[in-house]
Design a protein around this motif. Sequence first.
Motif, mmCIF file in Angstrom:
data_model
loop_
_atom_site.group_PDB
_atom_site.id
_atom_site.type_symbol
_atom_site.label_atom_id
_atom_site.label_comp_id
_atom_site.label_asym_id
_atom_site.label_seq_id
_atom_site.Cartn_x
_atom_site.Cartn_y
_atom_site.Cartn_z
ATOM 1 N N GLY A 177 0.860 -1.197 -0.062
ATOM 2 C CA GLY A 177 0.045 -0.029 -0.017
ATOM 3 C C GLY A 177 0.863 1.260 0.089
ATOM 4 N N ALA A 178 1.795 1.297 0.861
ATOM 5 C CA ALA A 178 2.767 2.370 1.072
ATOM 6 C C ALA A 178 3.531 2.680 -0.207
ATOM 7 N N LYS A 179 3.954 1.611 -1.036
ATOM 8 C CA LYS A 179 4.770 1.771 -2.267
ATOM 9 C C LYS A 179 6.220 2.203 -2.145
ATOM 10 N N THR A 180 6.468 2.791 -0.892
ATOM 11 C CA THR A 180 7.818 3.352 -0.924
ATOM 12 C C THR A 180 8.334 3.000 0.694
ATOM 13 N N ILE A 181 9.493 2.952 0.918
ATOM 14 C CA ILE A 181 10.119 2.657 2.223
ATOM 15 C C ILE A 181 10.779 4.114 2.765
ATOM 16 N N LYS A 182 10.718 5.040 1.749
ATOM 17 C CA LYS A 182 11.183 6.419 2.237
ATOM 18 C C LYS A 182 10.274 6.952 3.557
ATOM 19 N N GLY A 183 10.918 7.235 4.342
ATOM 20 C CA GLY A 183 10.353 8.037 5.534
ATOM 21 C C GLY A 183 9.990 6.879 6.627
ATOM 22 N N PHE A 184 10.277 5.574 6.316
ATOM 23 C CA PHE A 184 9.798 4.441 7.504
ATOM 24 C C PHE A 184 11.016 3.759 7.840
ATOM 25 N N GLN A 185 12.204 4.540 8.074
ATOM 26 C CA GLN A 185 13.238 3.920 8.772
ATOM 27 C C GLN A 185 13.144 3.433 10.042
ATOM 28 N N ASN A 186 12.082 3.653 10.869
ATOM 29 C CA ASN A 186 11.790 3.487 12.199
ATOM 30 C C ASN A 186 10.831 2.210 12.065
ATOM 31 N N ALA A 187 10.452 1.686 11.009
ATOM 32 C CA ALA A 187 9.544 0.553 10.898
ATOM 33 C C ALA A 187 10.504 -0.837 11.250
ATOM 34 N N ASP A 188 9.697 -1.566 12.135
ATOM 35 C CA ASP A 188 10.390 -2.991 12.683
ATOM 36 C C ASP A 188 10.341 -3.870 11.740
ATOM 37 N N TYR A 189 9.526 -4.023 10.583
ATOM 38 C CA TYR A 189 9.308 -4.844 9.705
ATOM 39 C C TYR A 189 8.795 -4.284 8.321
ATOM 40 N N ILE A 190 9.549 -4.383 7.042
ATOM 41 C CA ILE A 190 8.905 -4.198 5.849
ATOM 42 C C ILE A 190 8.607 -5.140 5.194
ATOM 43 N N LEU A 191 7.032 -5.376 5.188
ATOM 44 C CA LEU A 191 6.277 -6.299 4.406
ATOM 45 C C LEU A 191 6.002 -6.191 2.887
ATOM 46 N N GLU A 192 6.585 -6.804 2.273
ATOM 47 C CA GLU A 192 6.415 -6.663 0.883
ATOM 48 C C GLU A 192 4.939 -7.109 0.180
ATOM 49 N N HIS A 193 4.650 -8.072 0.908
ATOM 50 C CA HIS A 193 3.449 -8.899 0.375
ATOM 51 C C HIS A 193 2.498 -9.295 1.619
ATOM 52 N N PRO A 194 1.228 -9.378 1.511
ATOM 53 C CA PRO A 194 0.489 -9.621 2.788
ATOM 54 C C PRO A 194 1.083 -11.187 3.361
ATOM 55 N N LYS A 195 1.332 -12.017 2.279
ATOM 56 C CA LYS A 195 1.782 -13.340 2.679
ATOM 57 C C LYS A 195 2.993 -13.258 3.867
ATOM 58 N N ASP A 196 3.912 -12.057 3.756
ATOM 59 C CA ASP A 196 4.971 -11.878 4.469
ATOM 60 C C ASP A 196 4.442 -11.553 6.304
ATOM 61 N N ILE A 197 3.205 -11.500 6.309
ATOM 62 C CA ILE A 197 2.772 -11.411 7.707
ATOM 63 C C ILE A 197 2.942 -12.689 8.474
ATOM 64 N N LEU A 198 2.498 -13.750 7.740
ATOM 65 C CA LEU A 198 2.720 -15.015 8.347
ATOM 66 C C LEU A 198 4.169 -15.246 8.584
ATOM 67 N N ASN A 199 5.161 -14.776 8.486
ATOM 68 C CA ASN A 199 6.574 -14.976 8.628
ATOM 69 C C ASN A 199 6.608 -14.513 10.299
ATOM 70 N N LEU A 200 5.605 -13.391 10.382
ATOM 71 C CA LEU A 200 5.941 -12.709 11.864
ATOM 72 C C LEU A 200 5.015 -13.944 12.847
ATOM 73 N N LEU A 201 4.271 -14.453 12.444
ATOM 74 C CA LEU A 201 3.558 -15.609 13.143
ATOM 75 C C LEU A 201 4.483 -16.647 13.406
ATOM 76 N N HIS A 202 5.123 -17.072 12.441
ATOM 77 C CA HIS A 202 6.115 -18.255 12.406
ATOM 78 C C HIS A 202 7.126 -17.760 13.746
ATOM 79 N N LEU A 203 7.337 -16.504 14.125
ATOM 80 C CA LEU A 203 8.337 -16.143 15.028
ATOM 81 C C LEU A 203 7.828 -16.504 16.489
ATOM 82 N N ASN A 204 6.494 -16.925 16.404
ATOM 83 C CA ASN A 204 6.014 -17.380 17.962
ATOM 84 C C ASN A 204 6.519 -18.909 18.369
ATOM 85 N N GLN A 205 6.819 -19.564 17.031
ATOM 86 C CA GLN A 205 7.011 -21.020 17.273
ATOM 87 C C GLN A 205 8.505 -21.354 17.533
#
Length: 205
Positions: A177-205
């Motif tokens: 949605g953002a289309k750019t990482i400019k200005g988001f240096q403080n983001a904890d994660y850069i998620l390129e596709h919705p499916k990348d969210i599932l990688n955060l879920l896997h951190l729980n395991q």
Amino acid sequence: MYSTFIFDLDGTIIDSEMIGLSALQSTLKEQGIEKSLDELRFSLGIPGLTTLEVLNIADIPTTLETWMEKEKPLMRNVPIFEGMIDVVSQLPKTGIVTSQTIEEMNNSFYLLNIDHLFDSVVCASDTVKHKPHPEPLEKGIEQLGCSSHEAIFIGDSIYDMECAKSAGVDFGLALWGAKTIKGFQNADYILEHPKDILNLLHLNQ
């Protein structure tokens, strides 16, 4: 690592931002105000009322009504980002924190029949203060019954990130949605596709 996944709506769950910008541009043009879409991008992520205040619009109530009326027929069929429903359905606990008002939600989100996927929905009508203030996200966390450290907020705007940081919540940038990482240096994660969210879920395991 995260038990709770909280999402912005526009530009994160639904691909609605160009609809809103185009409707705003058309509304302003009727008042003799010429603005490019890029000049109006600051409005993404904040309530429409706040946008019109920033633009110093004289008759805000009438302008806001016109803007919403132009949006309404287009938002009824707003597309959901590809893969988003599948991803959200796999998450343990989910919520939405949006700058849309309840009227806007009734004309878009609640027509999509996906609200059952979310355990909590906080819109601009539910709080006194709005993003980037942490109040909306704090309300969502309270409704979801989790701590700030158990949650991650996923959004596409600077306001989303500032809201998350002020609430002590990790932030994932929805790059689709953002289309750019400019200005988001403080983001904890850069998620390129919705499916990348599932990688955060896997951190729980």
